[in-house]
Design a protein around this motif. Structure first.
Motif, PDB file in Angstrom:
ATOM      1  N   GLY A   1       1.671   6.713  -6.881  1.00  8.44           N
ATOM      2  CA  GLY A   1       0.599   7.656  -7.189  1.00  8.44           C
ATOM      3  C   GLY A   1       1.009   9.098  -6.979  1.00  8.44           C
ATOM      4  O   GLY A   1       0.702   9.973  -7.795  1.00  8.44           O
ATOM      5  N   VAL A   2       1.712   9.367  -5.893  1.00 10.13           N
ATOM      6  CA  VAL A   2       2.179  10.730  -5.620  1.00 10.13           C
ATOM      7  C   VAL A   2       3.187  11.173  -6.682  1.00 10.13           C
ATOM      8  O   VAL A   2       3.133  12.309  -7.162  1.00 10.13           O
ATOM      9  CB  VAL A   2       2.785  10.817  -4.204  1.00 10.13           C
ATOM     10  CG1 VAL A   2       3.542  12.111  -4.003  1.00 10.13           C
ATOM     11  CG2 VAL A   2       1.693  10.679  -3.158  1.00 10.13           C
TER      12      VAL A   2
ATOM     13  N   ILE B   1       0.835  -1.205   0.000  1.00 11.60           N
ATOM     14  CA  ILE B   1       0.000   0.000   0.000  1.00 11.60           C
ATOM     15  C   ILE B   1       0.868   1.253   0.000  1.00 11.60           C
ATOM     16  O   ILE B   1       0.625   2.199  -0.758  1.00 11.60           O
ATOM     17  CB  ILE B   1      -0.955  -0.005   1.210  1.00 11.60           C
ATOM     18  CG1 ILE B   1      -2.028  -1.082   1.006  1.00 11.60           C
ATOM     19  CG2 ILE B   1      -1.593   1.355   1.423  1.00 11.60           C
ATOM     20  CD1 ILE B   1      -2.859  -1.363   2.239  1.00 11.60           C
ATOM     21  N   ILE B   2       1.899   1.265   0.838  1.00 12.40           N
ATOM     22  CA  ILE B   2       2.789   2.428   0.889  1.00 12.40           C
ATOM     23  C   ILE B   2       3.507   2.605  -0.451  1.00 12.40           C
ATOM     24  O   ILE B   2       3.630   3.716  -0.958  1.00 12.40           O
ATOM     25  CB  ILE B   2       3.806   2.291   2.038  1.00 12.40           C
ATOM     26  CG1 ILE B   2       3.086   2.283   3.388  1.00 12.40           C
ATOM     27  CG2 ILE B   2       4.849   3.394   1.993  1.00 12.40           C
ATOM     28  CD1 ILE B   2       2.270   3.509   3.676  1.00 12.40           C
TER      29      ILE B   2
ATOM     30  N   VAL C   1      -0.933  -0.811  -9.157  1.00 12.43           N
ATOM     31  CA  VAL C   1      -0.657  -0.760  -7.721  1.00 12.43           C
ATOM     32  C   VAL C   1      -1.390  -1.870  -6.982  1.00 12.43           C
ATOM     33  O   VAL C   1      -0.832  -2.517  -6.094  1.00 12.43           O
ATOM     34  CB  VAL C   1      -1.029   0.632  -7.161  1.00 12.43           C
ATOM     35  CG1 VAL C   1      -1.074   0.629  -5.652  1.00 12.43           C
ATOM     36  CG2 VAL C   1      -0.049   1.665  -7.666  1.00 12.43           C
TER      37      VAL C   1
ATOM     38  N   LEU D   1       1.090   4.113  -2.897  1.00 12.84           N
ATOM     39  CA  LEU D   1       0.869   5.536  -2.650  1.00 12.84           C
ATOM     40  C   LEU D   1       2.026   6.377  -3.165  1.00 12.84           C
ATOM     41  O   LEU D   1       1.814   7.454  -3.720  1.00 12.84           O
ATOM     42  CB  LEU D   1       0.678   5.783  -1.151  1.00 12.84           C
ATOM     43  CG  LEU D   1      -0.649   5.327  -0.560  1.00 12.84           C
ATOM     44  CD1 LEU D   1      -0.647   5.507   0.956  1.00 12.84           C
ATOM     45  CD2 LEU D   1      -1.803   6.083  -1.183  1.00 12.84           C
TER      46      LEU D   1
ATOM     47  N   SER E   1       0.435  -4.812  -4.888  1.00  7.63           N
ATOM     48  CA  SER E   1       0.093  -5.021  -3.484  1.00  7.63           C
ATOM     49  C   SER E   1      -0.325  -6.467  -3.221  1.00  7.63           C
ATOM     50  O   SER E   1       0.080  -7.061  -2.219  1.00  7.63           O
ATOM     51  CB  SER E   1      -1.031  -4.081  -3.057  1.00  7.63           C
ATOM     52  OG  SER E   1      -0.626  -2.747  -3.148  1.00  7.63           O
TER      53      SER E   1
END
Length: 123
Positions: free
Chosen positions: A71-72, A64-65, A100, A68, A104
């Protein structure tokens, strides 16, 4: 009962080795998930099911991290390119979301198997 200390340490191992593993894309993240899941399962002990669970949690958090961060990064690139870049990164967002989620799931499953092995070694 979940040993959150084991999950957190496994997650940290996944995250740190995942960043180091960027030098070898794919293989580096695969190794990070396996080692982090093994550490979480080994620390939790308690049998195969417990190791599987703790490895699954550590790998899921790591995935998950990582998702993220991807995505950022895409969002920042889109902002830097102005309105056209925003439209492109918005359109690419769906594909990135699917990527993603896939990463994951793979990281969680490999960490879960490694966690079961870690718990078996600890027993």
């Amino acid at each position: 009962m979940t040993n959150w200390r084991a999950v957190f340490v496994g997650f940290l191992v996944v995250t740190v080795l995942g960043f180091i593993g960027l030098a070898v894309p794919g293989l580096g993240q695969l190794a990070a998930g396996l080692i982090g899941g093994f550490v979480a399962g080994y620390m939790a002990g308690g049998g195969l099911g417990s190791g599987f669970w703790h490895g699954l949690l550590a790998g899921s958090l790591g995935g998950i991290i990582g998702g993220l961060l991807i995505g950022v990064a895409v969002g920042i690139i889109g902002l830097a390119l102005g309105p056209i870049g925003g439209a492109i990164s918005g359109a690419a967002g769906i594909g990135i979301f699917v990527l993603v989620v896939g990463i994951s799931v793979i990281m969680a499953l490999e960490s879960a198997v490694a966690g079961a092995v870690g718990a078996a070694v600890n027993a």
